[in-house]
Scaffold this active site. Structure first.
Site, PDB file in Angstrom:
ATOM      1  N   SER A 139       0.950  -1.140  -0.127  1.00 37.51           N
ATOM      2  CA  SER A 139       0.070   0.229   0.075  1.00 37.51           C
ATOM      3  C   SER A 139       1.046   1.216  -0.050  1.00 37.51           C
ATOM      4  O   SER A 139       2.027   1.069   0.192  1.00 37.51           O
ATOM      5  CB  SER A 139      -1.126   0.022   1.173  1.00 37.51           C
ATOM      6  OG  SER A 139      -0.027  -0.120   2.513  1.00 37.51           O
ATOM      7  N   VAL A 172      -5.848  -5.239  18.600  1.00 42.04           N
ATOM      8  CA  VAL A 172      -5.906  -4.532  17.411  1.00 42.04           C
ATOM      9  C   VAL A 172      -6.518  -5.394  16.485  1.00 42.04           C
ATOM     10  O   VAL A 172      -5.781  -6.603  16.242  1.00 42.04           O
ATOM     11  CB  VAL A 172      -4.831  -3.698  16.769  1.00 42.04           C
ATOM     12  CG1 VAL A 172      -5.197  -2.917  15.565  1.00 42.04           C
ATOM     13  CG2 VAL A 172      -4.108  -2.680  17.906  1.00 42.04           C
ATOM     14  N   ASP A 174      -6.799  -6.078  12.393  1.00 40.20           N
ATOM     15  CA  ASP A 174      -6.305  -5.636  11.105  1.00 40.20           C
ATOM     16  C   ASP A 174      -6.982  -6.160  10.099  1.00 40.20           C
ATOM     17  O   ASP A 174      -6.955  -7.365   9.571  1.00 40.20           O
ATOM     18  CB  ASP A 174      -4.739  -5.934  11.174  1.00 40.20           C
ATOM     19  CG  ASP A 174      -4.052  -5.213   9.632  1.00 40.20           C
ATOM     20  OD1 ASP A 174      -4.741  -4.632   8.948  1.00 40.20           O
ATOM     21  OD2 ASP A 174      -2.973  -5.463   9.652  1.00 40.20           O
ATOM     22  N   GLY A 176      -7.618  -6.886   6.409  1.00 39.82           N
ATOM     23  CA  GLY A 176      -6.860  -7.037   5.337  1.00 39.82           C
ATOM     24  C   GLY A 176      -5.431  -6.759   5.517  1.00 39.82           C
ATOM     25  O   GLY A 176      -4.762  -5.812   4.913  1.00 39.82           O
ATOM     26  N   CYS A 177      -4.931  -7.886   6.359  1.00 42.73           N
ATOM     27  CA  CYS A 177      -3.445  -7.682   6.996  1.00 42.73           C
ATOM     28  C   CYS A 177      -2.477  -7.977   6.044  1.00 42.73           C
ATOM     29  O   CYS A 177      -1.308  -7.719   6.163  1.00 42.73           O
ATOM     30  CB  CYS A 177      -3.398  -8.589   8.266  1.00 42.73           C
ATOM     31  SG  CYS A 177      -3.457 -10.472   7.790  1.00 42.73           S
ATOM     32  N   TRP A 179       0.576  -9.157   4.153  1.00 44.61           N
ATOM     33  CA  TRP A 179       1.717 -10.127   4.579  1.00 44.61           C
ATOM     34  C   TRP A 179       2.123  -9.868   6.006  1.00 44.61           C
ATOM     35  O   TRP A 179       3.450 -10.181   6.439  1.00 44.61           O
ATOM     36  CB  TRP A 179       2.911 -10.198   3.543  1.00 44.61           C
ATOM     37  CG  TRP A 179       2.293 -10.780   2.172  1.00 44.61           C
ATOM     38  CD1 TRP A 179       2.519 -12.140   2.073  1.00 44.61           C
ATOM     39  CD2 TRP A 179       1.887 -10.110   1.078  1.00 44.61           C
ATOM     40  NE1 TRP A 179       2.276 -12.269   0.746  1.00 44.61           N
ATOM     41  CE2 TRP A 179       1.991 -10.976  -0.090  1.00 44.61           C
ATOM     42  CE3 TRP A 179       1.881  -8.785   0.852  1.00 44.61           C
ATOM     43  CZ2 TRP A 179       1.521 -10.777  -1.126  1.00 44.61           C
ATOM     44  CZ3 TRP A 179       1.462  -8.493  -0.545  1.00 44.61           C
ATOM     45  CH2 TRP A 179       1.188  -9.532  -1.604  1.00 44.61           C
ATOM     46  N   THR A 198      -7.207 -11.951   6.398  1.00 43.90           N
ATOM     47  CA  THR A 198      -6.950 -11.784   4.976  1.00 43.90           C
ATOM     48  C   THR A 198      -7.845 -12.986   4.174  1.00 43.90           C
ATOM     49  O   THR A 198      -8.282 -13.916   4.934  1.00 43.90           O
ATOM     50  CB  THR A 198      -5.327 -11.859   4.540  1.00 43.90           C
ATOM     51  OG1 THR A 198      -4.943 -11.949   3.130  1.00 43.90           O
ATOM     52  CG2 THR A 198      -4.583 -13.262   5.425  1.00 43.90           C
ATOM     53  N   SER A 200      -6.314 -14.257   1.452  1.00 37.16           N
ATOM     54  CA  SER A 200      -5.369 -14.655   0.584  1.00 37.16           C
ATOM     55  C   SER A 200      -4.544 -15.935   1.232  1.00 37.16           C
ATOM     56  O   SER A 200      -3.877 -15.579   2.505  1.00 37.16           O
ATOM     57  CB  SER A 200      -4.086 -13.755   0.168  1.00 37.16           C
ATOM     58  OG  SER A 200      -3.032 -14.262  -0.500  1.00 37.16           O
ATOM     59  N   CYS A 355      -0.691   3.058 -13.089  1.00 38.89           N
ATOM     60  CA  CYS A 355      -1.409   3.530 -11.563  1.00 38.89           C
ATOM     61  C   CYS A 355      -0.470   4.818 -11.323  1.00 38.89           C
ATOM     62  O   CYS A 355      -1.099   5.776 -10.688  1.00 38.89           O
ATOM     63  CB  CYS A 355      -1.201   2.332 -10.815  1.00 38.89           C
ATOM     64  SG  CYS A 355      -2.572   0.964 -11.085  1.00 38.89           S
TER      65      CYS A 355
END
Length: 383
Positions: A139, A172, A174, A176-177, A179, A198, A200, A355
């Protein structure tokens, strides 16, 4: 492929399609078969008709097929977007098809949540380990004081922790953590206990390895399946996969999982408009079923649940981040080329470059939005 090893561009065909494309590019700073880095070198005579009939999907696929090249695809993209060709590059059938699909179907339903994980994030940890920095952050970095990608990603992670007002022992979530970049940072440097989720399998496996020995749990699950309470919630680079039909569910879930006085930080790419659309090439090859939220969509979806405390835009930093990823990819591709074909290499080069150009043109934004639940008193956002 270096500029020295490329074939010579072909003689431009005398066709109506070529003349239309030349007219569209007039005044943009981009030429056909020119010598500037942004100029488009043509290697196939049918390129122009393909682009006119298929829009951005045809342009991207033609690049993957080797029909054209540019020394600086990012600058090519920047210039054509600044010239106003972004919307004109989408065919009416492209827009209609996506709007029909998203109108009649929930493209990001719980049953479909794992599609993007399998299609993109599970492509291969060896690829992402070389493209990203040692934090494995996929990100936007925060380049305010950074001189390289690693520093920018460390600064982004620390900024998120400071906005959440993390204290040792806090639990906490997270969402969509990835990797495990944030989970590792928050646990190691702030003494937090982190539950990361996640969709994935590859991400989950590597995140568990990277966070071994820390108070971090990584789950392979969808956000809608979560139960319990968490002192803080963070979501970095995941909201782009939620979809407009699920925004209310998303914020309702955050509200349900957050106690009174809790804080939530949303880090997401954003759209300048509230139109429900997706670039067809990105949708097919990179992030299936993804859709970018607008300011209005985020504010409307969250207003019944949370108090918006702070909104920061550092979208220009994504240009630097993407170009750093592109540099890493090109510099290390030889190490993994035996696992992938050249078309995949060109796919990733094109994705990162276009992008970067879109963020440079400010057609895309990057927002960090801080929310509180029932918080009393003053919230001061660090910068």
């Amino acid at each position: 492929m270096t500029s020295d090893s490329r074939p010579h561009p072909i003689a431009l065909p005398d066709t109506r399609a070529r003349r239309v494309v030349e007219n569209l590019l007039k005044g943009s700073g981009v030429r056909l078969n020119g010598d500037a880095p942004q100029d488009l070198k043509v290697y196939h005579p049918d390129l122009f008709s393909r682009v006119l009939h298929q829009g951005t999907l045809g342009l991207g696929e033609a690049y993957m097929d080797g029909w054209w090249e540019a020394d600086s695809i990012d600058e090519f993209t920047y210039l054509v977007l600044r010239h106003g060709l972004g919307e004109r590059a989408h065919t009416p059938s492209e827009r209609l098809m996506y709007r029909l699909q998203s109108g009649f179907f929930n493209l990001q339903s719980k049953a479909r949540a794992y599609i993007v994980g399998e299609a993109h994030y599970d492509m291969g940890n060896d690829l992402f380990e070389r493209m990203l920095d040692p934090t494995m952050s996929y990100s936007c970095g925060y380049w305010k004081k950074a001189s390289n990608l690693y520093e920018a990603q460390q600064a982004k992670l620390e900024l998120a922790c400071r906005k959440l007002k993390l204290e040792p022992g806090m639990h906490v979530l997270d969402i969509g953590c990835g990797w495990g970049s944030f989970a590792e940072h928050a646990a190691r440097h702030h003494g937090a206990k982190v539950t990361g989720i996640t969709i994935s399998k590859e991400q989950a496996e590597l995140a568990r390895e990277r966070c071994h020995g820390l108070p971090v749990e990584i789950r392979l699950t969808d956000y809608r399946e979560l139960e319990g309470q968490f002192d803080r919630i963070v979501s970095i680079g995941m909201f782009e996969h939620v979809g407009q039909r699920n925004y209310d569910t998303y914020f309702r879930t955050v509200d349900r999982l957050l106690p009174d006085g809790g804080l939530f930080l949303l880090h997401t790419i954003g759209s300048n408009t509230s139109r429900v659309s997706a670039d067809p090439w990105i949708n097919r090859y990179i992030f299936p079923n993804g859709v970018l939220p607008s300011i209005r969509q985020i504010s409307q979806a969250s207003e019944d649940y949370l108090v918006m405390e702070d909104w920061q835009n550092f979208g220009a930093d994504y240009d630097l981040t993407l170009m750093a990823w592109l540099h890493n990819l090109d510099a290390t591709w030889y190490q993994i080329a035996h696992n992938y074909n050249e078309r995949t290499h060109r796919m990733f080069r094109y994705y990162l470059s276009v992008c970067a150009g879109a963020f440079r043109a400010r057609n895309l934004q990057l927002w960090q939005v801080a929310f509180s639940k029932g918080k009393s008193g003053r919230y001061d956002a660090p910068r």
